[in-house]
Design an enzyme around this catalytic site. Structure first.
Site, short mmCIF file in Angstrom:
data_model
loop_
_atom_site.label_atom_id
_atom_site.label_comp_id
_atom_site.label_asym_id
_atom_site.label_seq_id
_atom_site.Cartn_x
_atom_site.Cartn_y
_atom_site.Cartn_z
N ARG A 90 0.80 -1.23 0.00
CA ARG A 90 0.00 0.00 0.00
C ARG A 90 0.83 1.28 0.00
NH1 ARG A 90 -3.84 -0.71 4.86
NH2 ARG A 90 -2.56 -2.51 5.33
N ASN A 95 30.18 37.27 11.08
CA ASN A 95 28.98 37.73 10.38
C ASN A 95 28.99 37.20 8.96
OD1 ASN A 95 26.52 39.43 10.58
ND2 ASN A 95 27.46 40.28 8.73
N ASN A 150 30.90 23.41 -1.07
CA ASN A 150 31.61 22.30 -0.42
C ASN A 150 31.70 21.04 -1.25
OD1 ASN A 150 28.84 21.99 -0.24
ND2 ASN A 150 28.95 20.82 1.66
N TYR A 151 31.06 21.03 -2.42
CA TYR A 151 30.87 19.76 -3.13
C TYR A 151 31.45 19.81 -4.53
CZ TYR A 151 28.23 15.79 -5.06
OH TYR A 151 27.85 14.62 -5.64
#
Ligand code: UD1
Ligand code: CA
Length: 429
Positions: free
Chosen positions: A17, A349, A358-359
């Protein structure tokens, strides 16, 4: 000495289901698998020394998940799937000679808590039972197995809806599918199962009758909060369970002094620890494991994706996403930024629209960004990790920073500004 517990978790069924290619027990609530909730509940009792997960449908995928996340769990393949009794039987060989208690759970009940399990285990042991089944009372008990009691109110049998008489169908006490068995006494029940029922399956529930016929004590333990027994069979139930889990988290956080401005639009995972006096603004989504120190302000429209640690008084504003990062006290990330795989010092800040890139899509590697105390990034700057921005350093607005910037320095990449005079009238001609 207290007996030890080994746990069997039934997770071989298909979950038709759900209408999904993902196996049912790997569906997630707050980015954690249903099966993970069940394994965690068992482990959090502090009593289960080993868990057997019975796998069948999409066995490899489920096994991969279990191996990657649970060192004290072992998968046992059930093929073909001939019913719940047959499923539990797959751990039989591994349990040979075990003289503790065996806890049996379904893999799709994410709301069950370790507190309830502890009460259940305690009742079983205090009453010296050979078998205890956890039951719940529902106004609408349809589809569940019913708890049948004798004239003295003692447990007599569990009857599946498909095998029940009209009279039995009226019983509101149901089987939650949670059992505790004194294994030395009850294991033989698994050698005596027959599939002589409406579904031609080996029913786990038949062990109740076997136990009683042996003159052993079998009892039912009625759970206090029947919500905890909800099994997930459809996408709708998945959403309902998420809502219950979410409300539970909210209640706990309110009691601990966290301000949640609009609980209806706020999602916080159960593994997020938040100190008092933190304010969470509407439409904030927090998943995975996080630690948020006092007086932080988060949102509106913020997302923490897990492994995030925020020091005291940190501000995370609108349309900010944070992942796997440590941010020290009084640092602000107030608008439209992405901070991932980063360590930010205190009083930093982060200007609007700052991105820690980062990738590397080609190598699939991820890299770290470190920004030291009191540094600042101008609006729309991109920090291409790995990168280290030193203390008091500034990044000029719009810069792409692909090298380290030393302490106290300014890092700036910017095409020179051109001003073309009279542009408007020249364009009109
Ligand atoms: C079962 C109980 C029922 C109880 C209900 C609670 C039996 C016969 N019935 O019913 O009394 O009220 O749970 O939710 O036990 N599974 C396997 N292998 C199989 C069959 C099932 O691993 O061959 C697993 C499923 O993945 C699931 C669990 O066992 O996690 C329960 O199976 P399900 O088919 O949902 O049981 P019910 O028929 O609902
Ligand atoms: Ca079934």
């Amino acid at each position: 000495m207290e007996k030890t517990i080994k746990t069997i978790i039934l997770a071989a069924g298909k979950g038709t289901r759900m209408k999904s290619e993902t196996p049912k027990v790997l569906h997630k609530i707050f980015n954690k698998e249903l099966l993970g909730y069940v394994l965690d509940a068992a482990n959090k009792t502090g009593m289960t020394e080993e868990n057997f997960v019975i796998v069948g449908h999409c066995a490899q995928e489920v096994e991969k998940y279990v191996q990657a996340n649970y060192k004290n769990a072992k998968c046992k393949l059930q093929s073909p799937q001939l019913g719940t009794g047959h499923a539990a039987f797959q751990a039989y060989e591994d349990l040979k000679g075990f003289d503790g208690d065996v806890l049996i759970l379904n893999g799709d009940i994410p709301l069950l808590t370790s507190e309830t399990l502890l009460k259940f285990i305690d009742t079983h042991r205090k009453n010296n039972a050979a078998l205890t089944v956890m039951s719940a009372v529902f106004e609408n008990p349809s589809n569940y197995g019913r708890i049948v009691r004798d004239e003295n109110d003692n447990l007599k049998a569990i009857v599946e809806e498909k095998d029940a008489s009209e009279e039995q169908k009226k019983i509101k006490e149901i089987n939650t599918g949670v059992y505790l068995l004194d294994w030395a006494k009850v294991h033989e029940a698994f050698l005596n199962m027959k599939a002589d029922n409406a579904q031609h399956e080996y029913y786990l529930t038949d062990i109740v009758k076997w136990t009683i016929n042996q003159g052993l004590k079998a009892q039912s333990y009625v759970m206090e909060n029947n919500e905890e027994s909800y099994g997930i069979n459809s996408k709708k139930q998945l959403a309902e369970a998420a809502k219950i889990l979410k409300d539970r988290v909210m209640d706990k956080l309110f009691a601990e002094g966290v301000t949640i401005v609009d609980p209806d639009t706020t999602y916080i995972s159960p593994e997020t620890e938040i100190d008092a006096d933190v304010i969470i603004y509407p439409c904030t989504y927090i998943e995975g494991k996080n630690k948020i120190a006092k007086s932080c302000k988060i949102g509106p429209f913020a997302r923490l994706r897990g492994d995030v640690e925020l020091g005291e008084g940190v501000k995370i504003g609108n349309f900010v996403e944070i992942k796997k990062s440590k941010i020290k006290a009084h640092t602000n990330v107030c608008h439209l930024s992405y901070v991932g795989d980063s360590t930010l010092g205190s009083n930093v800040n982060i200007g609007a629209g700052t991105i820690t890139a980062n990738y590397n899509h080609i190598t699939k590697e991820k890299f770290q960004t470190v920004i030291d105390d009191n540094a600042s990034t101008g609006s729309n700057s991109v920090i291409v990790a790995p990168a280290h921005i030193g203390e008091n350093a500034s990044i000029g607005a719009g810069s792409v920073i692909s090298k380290d910037v030393e302490a106290n320095a300014l890092g700036l990449t910017r095409a020179p500004l051109r001003i073309v005079k009279d542009w408007f009238s020249r364009m009109k001609k």
